[in-house]
Design a protein around this motif. Structure first.
Motif, short mmCIF file in Angstrom:
data_model
loop_
_atom_site.label_atom_id
_atom_site.label_comp_id
_atom_site.label_asym_id
_atom_site.label_seq_id
_atom_site.Cartn_x
_atom_site.Cartn_y
_atom_site.Cartn_z
N LYS A 169 33.96 -17.06 4.00
CA LYS A 169 34.02 -16.45 5.34
C LYS A 169 35.33 -16.88 6.02
N THR A 170 35.77 -16.11 7.00
CA THR A 170 36.98 -16.50 7.73
C THR A 170 36.61 -17.46 8.85
N ARG A 171 35.65 -17.07 9.68
CA ARG A 171 35.22 -17.94 10.78
C ARG A 171 33.70 -17.95 10.88
N GLY A 172 33.16 -16.96 11.61
CA GLY A 172 31.72 -17.02 11.92
C GLY A 172 30.85 -16.12 11.07
N ASN A 173 31.37 -15.61 9.97
CA ASN A 173 30.65 -14.67 9.10
C ASN A 173 29.90 -13.59 9.90
N GLY A 174 30.67 -12.83 10.64
CA GLY A 174 30.07 -11.77 11.46
C GLY A 174 30.35 -10.39 10.89
N ASP A 182 32.91 -4.98 7.59
CA ASP A 182 33.07 -6.44 7.59
C ASP A 182 34.35 -6.81 6.85
N ASP A 183 34.77 -8.05 7.07
CA ASP A 183 35.91 -8.66 6.36
C ASP A 183 37.21 -7.89 6.59
N THR A 184 37.50 -7.62 7.85
CA THR A 184 38.72 -6.87 8.16
C THR A 184 39.84 -7.80 8.63
N ASP A 185 39.45 -9.07 8.89
CA ASP A 185 40.45 -10.00 9.44
C ASP A 185 40.78 -11.11 8.47
N SER A 186 41.76 -11.96 8.85
CA SER A 186 42.15 -13.09 8.01
C SER A 186 42.42 -14.26 8.95
P1 ATP Z 1 35.11 -13.11 11.63
O1 ATP Z 1 33.90 -13.83 12.12
O2 ATP Z 1 36.37 -13.63 12.19
O3 ATP Z 1 34.95 -11.62 11.73
P2 ATP Z 1 34.10 -13.78 9.15
O4 ATP Z 1 33.87 -15.23 9.31
O5 ATP Z 1 33.03 -12.78 9.41
O6 ATP Z 1 35.28 -13.39 10.05
P3 ATP Z 1 34.84 -12.42 6.82
O7 ATP Z 1 36.32 -12.30 6.77
O8 ATP Z 1 34.07 -11.25 7.29
O9 ATP Z 1 34.54 -13.69 7.66
O10 ATP Z 1 34.32 -12.88 5.40
C1 ATP Z 1 32.97 -13.06 5.08
C2 ATP Z 1 32.75 -12.42 3.73
O11 ATP Z 1 31.52 -12.89 3.18
C3 ATP Z 1 32.62 -10.91 3.80
O12 ATP Z 1 33.31 -10.37 2.71
C4 ATP Z 1 31.13 -10.65 3.66
O13 ATP Z 1 30.85 -9.41 3.06
C5 ATP Z 1 30.72 -11.80 2.78
N1 ATP Z 1 29.32 -12.20 2.97
C6 ATP Z 1 28.63 -12.25 4.11
N2 ATP Z 1 27.38 -12.70 3.90
C7 ATP Z 1 27.28 -12.93 2.58
C8 ATP Z 1 26.22 -13.39 1.74
N3 ATP Z 1 25.05 -13.74 2.23
N4 ATP Z 1 26.48 -13.50 0.41
C9 ATP Z 1 27.69 -13.20 -0.08
N5 ATP Z 1 28.73 -12.75 0.65
C10 ATP Z 1 28.52 -12.63 1.98
#
Ligand code: ATP
Length: 453
Positions: free
Chosen positions: A62-67, A17-21
């Motif tokens: 989160k960057t966008r959809g927290n995926g 997770d969290d590989t993008d910006s």
């Molecule tokens: P994309 O959807 O474009 O992949 P993203 O929206 O998933 O991006 P991330 O860049 O992955 O966003 O950032 C989300 C961050 O929040 C990650 O570091 C993830 O580990 C963290 N995270 C996710 N769920 C939780 C939670 N319940 N509590 C705390 N941190 C969390």
């Protein structure tokens, strides 16, 4: 046991997770590239579709959809795979622009309960990096952090999400590097056609009300489009139909919790509610709604513990009209995210769906009617009763009448444009399905779930 030539093989659960910006890249695209490498250069046999797990959507960082992503596979080459993953995630993530990637690898046939529980909490609560690290060490899970390493929360949570309950699929098509950043050209009539032809087995293709295509993102990321639906065969058929003239890199099907309301399964007690949590609250309207500037509606709810909390229904959801008709005493169930109320620096419940369970009578006290002519009587002064000015008929007190309530019981969802990835569309109620995880059976994925063009 069926082992497809993989005697003594190991089951690896790979989460990242969290590989993008905000500047680009995409974690699902990384999953696509990793899958491509594992399929072509290792003995990996995937035992589930790649999972795209949407976690608590209220997490501010989160960057966008927290995926987050989880890949589950059987292999005789775990060390080779892990070595490759460590290197690839470090070099291919957007760390320079703020990504904080995390990689987690768990080896074993079954997923321990504590890991599943961590994932359940990641859907609605805010977890700390230390909790993730402690769990990894308890379970001898390998973790690798880059940047600030926040990504290991999502990486571990994705592994623990077996998605055995309700789930959906998304077929995502990826662009070639040379086209990334240029406008996505897609035939709108084709999107309309698949939307009709595959209903109700695909969803959120098009917003008819606002005349917008929803399958294509708008940013510079590598996703061309994604079709969401109920089964892998339908999403792939629909994807083939809308594919553009632009030459694409390929596509992959993810199994996901999108469109399932998985983040809203937890009943929140208003006493224990904290910022950024998700869940649902069942209670009574305790202060009547007011409409504020911008068309947002604010009211107050009290729950079974008699704690009270302010509630906001934001204008873009389109739920303001129904919310403004609630009155004190109405029973409601609301799907919410707890957000900071910037104007009061306190928290407020941000409504994602509104279900009206029971309404109270709306009563008003009015002057009594004349028994002779039927006209409304006039007051004779404080505590002096009422009299008809024409017939001189007299009465002592006002009467109570019940006004018609212009509100229907039932579930109200936001406009499509205000949907989150996890929002369950109305037509999916009753279409929920299961996907049991049976660890000792390798069931290779059927059909065309991954392709490089
Ligand atoms: P994309 O959807 O474009 O992949 P993203 O929206 O998933 O991006 P991330 O860049 O992955 O966003 O950032 C989300 C961050 O929040 C990650 O570091 C993830 O580990 C963290 N995270 C996710 N769920 C939780 C939670 N319940 N509590 C705390 N941190 C969390």
């Amino acid at each position: 046991m069926l082992n497809y030539g993989l005697t003594d093989s190991k089951v690896l659960h790979i989460g990242f997770d969290d590989t993008d910006s905000y500047s680009g890249k995409c974690t699902t695209n990384m999953a696509f590239k990793i899958t491509s490498k594992l399929m072509s250069q290792t003995d990996s046999v995937f035992i589930d579709y790649p999972l795209l797990v949407r976690l608590n959507p209220n997490i501010p960082w989160k960057t966008r959809g927290n995926g987050g992503i989880c890949l589950r596979l059987r292999t005789n080459q775990p060390d080779k795979i892990i070595e490759y993953l460590i290197k690839f995630i470090r070099t291919d993530s957007d760390i320079a622009n703020g990504a904080n990637p995390g990689l987690a690898v768990f080896e074993g046939d079954t997923i321990p309960l504590s890991l599943r529980q961590f994932s359940t909490r990641a859907m609605y609560d805010v977890l700390k990096i230390e909790e993730a690290e402690n769990l990894a060490s308890e379970l001898s899970m390998q973790i690798f952090k880059y940047g600030e390493g926040l990504g290991i929360i999502g990486a571990i949570a994705s592994i623990g999400s077996l998605l055995e309950g309700d789930h959906t699929y998304e077929a995502i098509a990826y662009r070639k590097k040379e086209f990334q950043g240029s406008p996505r050209i897609i035939d709108k009539s084709k999107v309309s056609k698949i939307n009709i032809d595959t209903h109700p087995f695909t969803f959120n293709n098009i917003d008819r009300f606002h005349d917008r295509i929803l399958i294509t993102p708008h940013g510079p990321d590598p996703v061309f489009c994604g079709i969401r639906g109920e089964d892998p065969f339908t999403v792939i058929r629909a994807l083939h139909y809308v594919l553009p003239v632009e030459k694409l890199e390929g596509f992959m099907i993810f199994r996901t919790n999108q469109g399932t309301n998985m983040h809203l399964q937890n009943q929140l007690s208003l006493r224990k509610t904290k910022s950024h949590m998700a869940g649902y609250v069942r209670g009574k309207v305790s202060k009547k709604p007011t409409i504020i500037r911008g068309g947002h509606v604010i009211f107050e709810v009290s729950d079974f513990s008699n704690n009270k909390y302010p509630v906001a229904v934001y204008e873009p959801t389109g739920l303001g009209n129904i919310a403004s008709k609630l009155i004190e005493g109405d029973d409601i169930d609301i799907g919410i995210g707890v957000s900071k109320n910037s104007s009061h620096s306190s928290s407020i419940l941000n409504v994602e769906y509104l279900s009206v369970l029971k309404i109270v009578d709306k009563t008003v006290n009015i002057n009594p009617p004349c028994s002779n002519c039927g006209k409304r009587m006039k007051s004779e002064g404080k505590n002096k009763g009422f009299q008809c000015k024409i017939c001189r008929d007299k009465k002592d007190s006002k009467i109570i009448v019940t006004n018609h309530r212009d509100i229907q019981l039932g579930m109200y969802l936001p406009y499509l444009k205000a949907y989150r990835h996890l929002t369950k569309p109305l037509h999916r109620y009753g279409m929920e399905k299961t996907y049991p995880y049976i660890p000792n059976i390798i069931k290779p994925l059927r059909g065309e779930w991954f392709k490089i063009f």
